[in-house]
Design a protein around this motif. Structure first.
Motif, PDB file in Angstrom:
ATOM      1  N   GLY A 229      32.853  -8.478  -1.943  1.00 58.48           N
ATOM      2  CA  GLY A 229      31.998  -9.637  -2.191  1.00 58.48           C
ATOM      3  C   GLY A 229      30.653  -9.172  -2.709  1.00 58.48           C
ATOM      4  N   GLY A 231      29.156  -5.961  -2.073  1.00 55.69           N
ATOM      5  CA  GLY A 231      29.067  -4.529  -2.400  1.00 55.69           C
ATOM      6  C   GLY A 231      27.899  -3.831  -1.721  1.00 55.69           C
ATOM      7  N   GLY A 233      27.035  -4.257   1.806  1.00 54.64           N
ATOM      8  CA  GLY A 233      27.123  -4.152   3.266  1.00 54.64           C
ATOM      9  C   GLY A 233      26.715  -5.421   3.990  1.00 54.64           C
ATOM     10  N   ALA A 234      26.464  -6.512   3.276  1.00 49.02           N
ATOM     11  CA  ALA A 234      25.902  -7.705   3.918  1.00 49.02           C
ATOM     12  C   ALA A 234      26.938  -8.776   4.245  1.00 49.02           C
ATOM     13  CB  ALA A 234      24.826  -8.300   3.018  1.00 49.02           C
ATOM     14  N   CYS A 235      27.960  -8.965   3.427  1.00 48.55           N
ATOM     15  CA  CYS A 235      28.833 -10.143   3.594  1.00 48.55           C
ATOM     16  C   CYS A 235      30.013  -9.887   4.524  1.00 48.55           C
ATOM     17  CB  CYS A 235      29.343 -10.608   2.229  1.00 48.55           C
ATOM     18  SG  CYS A 235      30.593  -9.521   1.495  1.00 48.55           S
ATOM     19  N   CYS A 238      34.511  -6.927   3.008  1.00 49.07           N
ATOM     20  CA  CYS A 238      35.367  -5.772   2.707  1.00 49.07           C
ATOM     21  C   CYS A 238      35.723  -4.985   3.970  1.00 49.07           C
ATOM     22  CB  CYS A 238      34.667  -4.853   1.710  1.00 49.07           C
ATOM     23  SG  CYS A 238      33.169  -4.126   2.409  1.00 49.07           S
TER      24      CYS A 238
HETATM   25  S1  FES Z   1      31.452  -6.288   0.055  1.00 48.56           S
HETATM   26 FE1  FES Z   1      29.992  -7.313   1.303  1.00 48.56          FE
HETATM   27  S2  FES Z   1      29.959  -6.060   3.063  1.00 48.56           S
HETATM   28 FE2  FES Z   1      31.222  -4.931   1.705  1.00 48.56          FE
END
Ligand code: FES
Ligand SMILES: Cc1cc2nc3c(=O)[nH]c(=O)nc-3n(C[C@H](O)[C@H](O)[C@H](O)COP(=O)(O)OP(=O)(O)OC[C@H]3O[C@@H](n4cnc5c(N)ncnc54)[C@H](O)[C@@H]3O)c2cc1C
Length: 271
Positions: A229, A231, A233-235, A238
């Motif tokens: 989403g 990339g 580390g926030a959403c 992954c």
């Molecule tokens: S893509 Fe959002 S936390 Fe990894």
């Protein structure tokens, strides 16, 4: 990690729906290492916000600023859907939103180490970068495979890596040897004990590589190309379980990865 709008300096379409995209970004080029990826933004010629999310793309190569040429970051991209189709329409002179470099990298091998790269599909991109960075100083071999010759878009660029040993395989025999990229590996690894293996490509291929390295004296690192989403580390879009000792830990592929030790991945999970 930097978020910048940078100029596209070259775009070349290769066969099989692949294209090579080059951007000029000295500040980001100075930070890039093999295994890093960028989140690339879409052009919205119609002023819509669709697709909303940027797309993760590995660095294929990176040339820093010197007196012969300006700094360039290169990407190999395959058209998969709407986002990559929009990227494929970029032309030299357009601007592109580049967020990165992001993620973990392949470890820099020690000088005495024998390095074996095993890749296919768009997974060849970070391995090509490993070869460009380390082939002059390390003993390296590349196993590069696909279904047919059109699935080997980098075949013509491999001489630029300086690799002395390149083993091409296609399932239909249209380039290199006929067979799966993993077929010659058991014998090759048995005669090269202590090698480090870096792999990236379809999960089925990396799973097969992991099965082989589990039975020989070799250490494996893989780069996972899961959907992402943000990339950043926030959403948490992954997050996946990985094996850490005798426990399973939930990690973000974009932050704690995408490069992992092979034995950390539980291949029974459909990543
Ligand atoms: S893509 Fe959002 S936390 Fe990894
Ligand atoms: C760390 C990382 C590095 C990557 N490096 C590259 C690269 O160097 N070059 C490149 O071409 N691609 C790379 N990818 C994959 C690339 O990000 C996806 O192909 C892209 O996001 C698809 O976007 P889209 O809008 O074109 O397709 P969508 O419309 O979002 O999807 C089209 C189809 O592709 C499938 N798909 C989408 N993303 C993925 C994925 N990550 N894995 C498997 N299937 C997917 C969808 O399920 C769907 O069937 C990388 C992915 C990651 C996570």
């Amino acid at each position: 990690m930097l978020c910048m709008e940078v100029p596209v300096t070259d775009m070349q379409h290769v066969n099989g729906g692949y294209f090579l995209l080059q951007v000029h970004s000295p500040a980001q080029a100075a930070l890039v290492r093999p295994g890093h990826f960028f989140m690339l933004g879409m052009q919205h010629a119609d002023f819509s916000a669709d697709p909303l999310l940027n797309r993760p793309i590995s660095v294929l190569d990176c040339t820093p600023d010197d007196h012969t040429a300006p700094a360039a970051i290169h990407f190999l991209i395959k058209e998969a859907g709407r986002g990559t189709r929009l990227l494929s329409r970029l032309r030299a002179g357009d601007n592109l939103l580049c967020h990165g470099p992001l993620g973990t990298t392949f470890p820099e091998p020690s000088p005495e180490c024998r390095l074996i790269l095993v890749g296919g599909g768009v997974g060849i991109a970070p391995l090509y970068f490993c070869a460009r960075r380390w082939s002059a100083t390390h003993d390296m071999a590349l196993f590069y495979g696909g279904r047919s010759v059109t699935d080997l878009p980098l075949q013509g660029l491999l001489p630029q890596t300086g690799l002395r040993e390149v083993i091409l395989l296609t399932e239909d025999g249209s380039a290199g040897r006929r067979g799966l990229v993993t077929e010659p590996l058991p014998e090759y690894l048995a005669s090269n004990p202590g090698a480090k293996v870096y792999s990236c490509g379809p999960n089925a291929m990396m799973e097969a590589v992991a099965r082989i390295t589990a039975h020989v004296d070799a250490q494996l690192w893989v780069s996972m190309e899961n959907r992402m989403g943000c990339g950043l580390g926030a959403c948490l879009g992954c997050v996946l379980p990985v094996i850490e000792g005798d426990k399973t830990a939930m990690v973000r592929i974009c932050k704690e990865g995408p490069v992992f030790r092979g034995e950390q991945i539980d291949w029974k999970i459909r990543y």
